[in-house]
Design a protein around this motif. Structure first.
Motif, PDB file in Angstrom:
ATOM      1  N   ASP A  99      -3.444   1.941  -3.635  1.00  0.00           N
ATOM      2  CA  ASP A  99      -4.161   2.256  -2.401  1.00  0.00           C
ATOM      3  C   ASP A  99      -4.357   1.067  -1.480  1.00  0.00           C
ATOM      4  OD1 ASP A  99      -5.872   1.187  -4.205  1.00  0.00           O
ATOM      5  OD2 ASP A  99      -7.237   2.902  -4.318  1.00  0.00           O
ATOM      6  N   ARG A 100      -3.978  -0.114  -1.947  1.00  0.00           N
ATOM      7  CA  ARG A 100      -3.925  -1.218  -0.993  1.00  0.00           C
ATOM      8  C   ARG A 100      -2.873  -2.231  -1.424  1.00  0.00           C
ATOM      9  NH1 ARG A 100      -8.885  -4.706  -2.897  1.00  0.00           N
ATOM     10  NH2 ARG A 100      -9.501  -3.447  -4.651  1.00  0.00           N
ATOM     11  N   GLN A 101      -2.603  -3.147  -0.516  1.00  0.00           N
ATOM     12  CA  GLN A 101      -1.595  -4.148  -0.821  1.00  0.00           C
ATOM     13  C   GLN A 101      -2.103  -5.049  -1.942  1.00  0.00           C
ATOM     14  OE1 GLN A 101      -1.307  -7.834   1.181  1.00  0.00           O
ATOM     15  NE2 GLN A 101       0.596  -7.207   2.166  1.00  0.00           N
ATOM     16  N   HIS A 102      -1.184  -5.433  -2.820  1.00  0.00           N
ATOM     17  CA  HIS A 102      -1.608  -6.240  -3.954  1.00  0.00           C
ATOM     18  C   HIS A 102      -0.663  -7.438  -4.107  1.00  0.00           C
ATOM     19  CE1 HIS A 102      -2.723  -7.256  -8.070  1.00  0.00           C
ATOM     20  NE2 HIS A 102      -1.451  -7.148  -8.416  1.00  0.00           N
ATOM     21  N   LYS A 138       0.841  -1.191   0.000  1.00  0.00           N
ATOM     22  CA  LYS A 138       0.000   0.000   0.000  1.00  0.00           C
ATOM     23  C   LYS A 138       0.885   1.254   0.000  1.00  0.00           C
ATOM     24  CE  LYS A 138      -3.516   2.038   2.892  1.00  0.00           C
ATOM     25  NZ  LYS A 138      -4.306   1.977   4.092  1.00  0.00           N
TER      26      LYS A 138
END
Ligand SMILES: Nc1ncnc2c1ncn2[C@@H]1O[C@H](COP(=O)(O)OP(=O)(O)OP(=O)(O)O)[C@@H](O)[C@H]1O
Ligand SMILES: [Mg+2]
Length: 451
Positions: free
Chosen positions: A222-225, A215
């Motif tokens: 906008d977030r962990q991927h 993130k």
């Protein structure tokens, strides 16, 4: 209990690896040299041979030749440094997997849990190959011609290992199908098979697609991927059009292949991964190296086990078999009983199938729709593929063949707008088209220089 023979000249490594293997349910013998290992092997054939590559009296791989029943022992190499040469050598000589020092416990665990199954798998594949050979297919791959038999041999041999495979061949020859088959015939079959077309993802995004990101690591994150490497854990990653991967990323991919670890974008913590990588290209990989599109070091690392898919025109006997097969599927789906007229079958043999099996499959689909009961010769492939509206090219007698082919190539390219389509239509490989165009460019340059 499965038996494991551990060969390493470092007493500390022997000790902890041995404890580790026992905890995984193996009985363990230890040896600190080739000589000691041979003595053990003559008494009891191990199910798994876990050996260091560098030993005081030679290389661990030499032991492969001493195994009496090569098929029933899985060989796992431990290499001191992740050099491409040593890994490639170990896998070529028959190791089914390798570990790099310092040995990653998670990776060792997943290897040991899979390994005893591989022997059974080899036997299964052997039977499957003999069985299917009679039917003219291998998994979902169809064809009974000699080049396909050779292909099945290669696929069957490499499928149960973790070796990287580089699949080459013209467009539509079945590279993706072969990759899927390698996965289905491996002990990874229950884990995911993830294909990624390196040419279809933007160069800015491909790194986070492959390795994931934390993130906030870049605008829009906008977030962990989780990337492909994480999602394919325990399974297979198919990197299609590998020559389209940006150079910086090729360096990173090579590092993953060598160390078995990667880091998410925006972090420095290495994550260990157990993913088998298969790669494909419809260009000549050597040509791509020469053009600076494919890094040479990555090419050598991927090319552990090269497989070339034969073009359809070089295996004429398969044309009819494939056409009948595709027709049969459609007949079943549509509850129909359409068939090819003998003249159409003759035309199928005469056509050069520049788009290979994909073109043949599309052709059968079109002909099926257009025909009533019998697919007549007015629906033969040349008629279907050649467009009435295509511009005419007139040539005067006396023109050289070279000139004609140059004008035809240029006109086809202008008509199609895409090099791949033009190559398909001309019945030549994309590589040949590129070569011709490059030659015309220099010719034109020379003419200009001479003038
Ligand atoms: N030997 C074969 N038997 C049955 N179907 C095949 C065979 N070869 C290819 N096909 C089918 O032809 C189509 C094209 O195959 P595939 O996508 O694997 O080709 P490819 O080599 O990856 O092509 P490209 O380079 O254009 O990506 C698919 O629908 C595939 O299932
Ligand atoms: Mg493909």
């Amino acid at each position: 209990m499965p038996h494991l023979l551990l060969v390493d000249d470092d007493p500390e490594a022997l000790e902890w690896l041995s404890e580790f293997a026992k905890a995984e349910g193996f009985t363990v013998s230890q040896a600190d040299s080739l000589r000691a290992a041979r003595i053990h092997m003559s008494r009891l054939q191990p199910d798994v041979l876990l050996t260091d590559l560098q030993l005081p009296d030679g290389k661990g791989v030499e032991l492969v030749a001493d195994l009496e029943q090569r098929e029933s022992t899985e060989v796992v190499m431990i290499t001191g440094h992740a050099s491409v040469e040593s890994v490639v050598e170990a896998l070529r000589l028959g190791a089914s997997d390798y570990l790099v020092k310092p040995v990653d416990m998670e990776r060792l665990k997943s290897i040991l849990r899979r390994v005893p199954r591989t022997g059974e798998l080899r036997a299964e594949i052997g039977e499957l190959r003999d069985e299917l050979r009679k039917l003219g297919r291998f998994g979902h791959i169809l064809g009974s011609s000699a080049p396909m038999q050779k292909l099945y041999d290669q696929l069957g041999r490499v499928a149960p290992t973790s070796a990287t495979v580089l699949l080459t061949g013209e467009s539509g020859t079945g590279k993706e199908l072969a990759a899927q088959t390698l996965h289905d015939l491996s002990r990874r079959k229950k884990a995911p098979f993830l294909p990624l077309n390196c040419g279809a993802v933007s160069p800015q995004l491909i790194e986070s697609e492959l390795f994931g990101h934390e993130k906030g690591s870049f605008t829009g994150a906008d977030r962990q991927h989780k990337g492909y490497f994480e999602r394919a854990h325990g399974g297979t990653l198919f990197l299609d059009e590998i020559t389209e991967m940006p150079q910086e990323l090729q360096v990173k991919l090579l590092r993953v292949l060598e160390t078995g670890t990667f880091t998410r974008v925006g972090t420095t913590t290495p994550i260990s991964t157990d993913v088998r990588v298969l790669a494909a290209t419809n260009r000549s990989p050597e040509g791509a190296v020469a053009d600076g599109k494919l890094r040479e070091d990555l090419y050598h690392r991927l090319n552990v086990f090269p497989i070339t898919m034969p073009p359809l025109r070089e295996r004429a006997t398969d044309i009819e078999l494939l056409a009948e097969h595709f027709l049969e599927i459609l007949n079943k789906q549509e509850s129909a009983a359409k068939s090819f007229a003998p003249a159409t079958v003759a035309a199928l043999y005469a056509h050069s199938w520049p788009g290979n099996v994909r073109e043949l499959k599309n052709y059968v689909q079109r002909a099926f729709i257009l025909a009533d009961d019998v697919i007549d010769s007015n629906l033969a492939p040349t008629v279907v593929t050649q467009q009435e509206s295509a511009p005419l090219l007139s040539v005067r007698v006396g023109t050289t063949l070279d000139d004609v082919s140059r004008r035809l190539i240029e006109a086809t390219l202008a008509e199609c707008g895409s090099k791949r389509k033009a190559a398909d239509m001309l019945g030549i490989s994309l590589k040949t088209l590129y070569n011709r165009l490059a030659a015309y460019k220099t010719e034109t340059g020379e003419e200009r220089d001479a003038a």
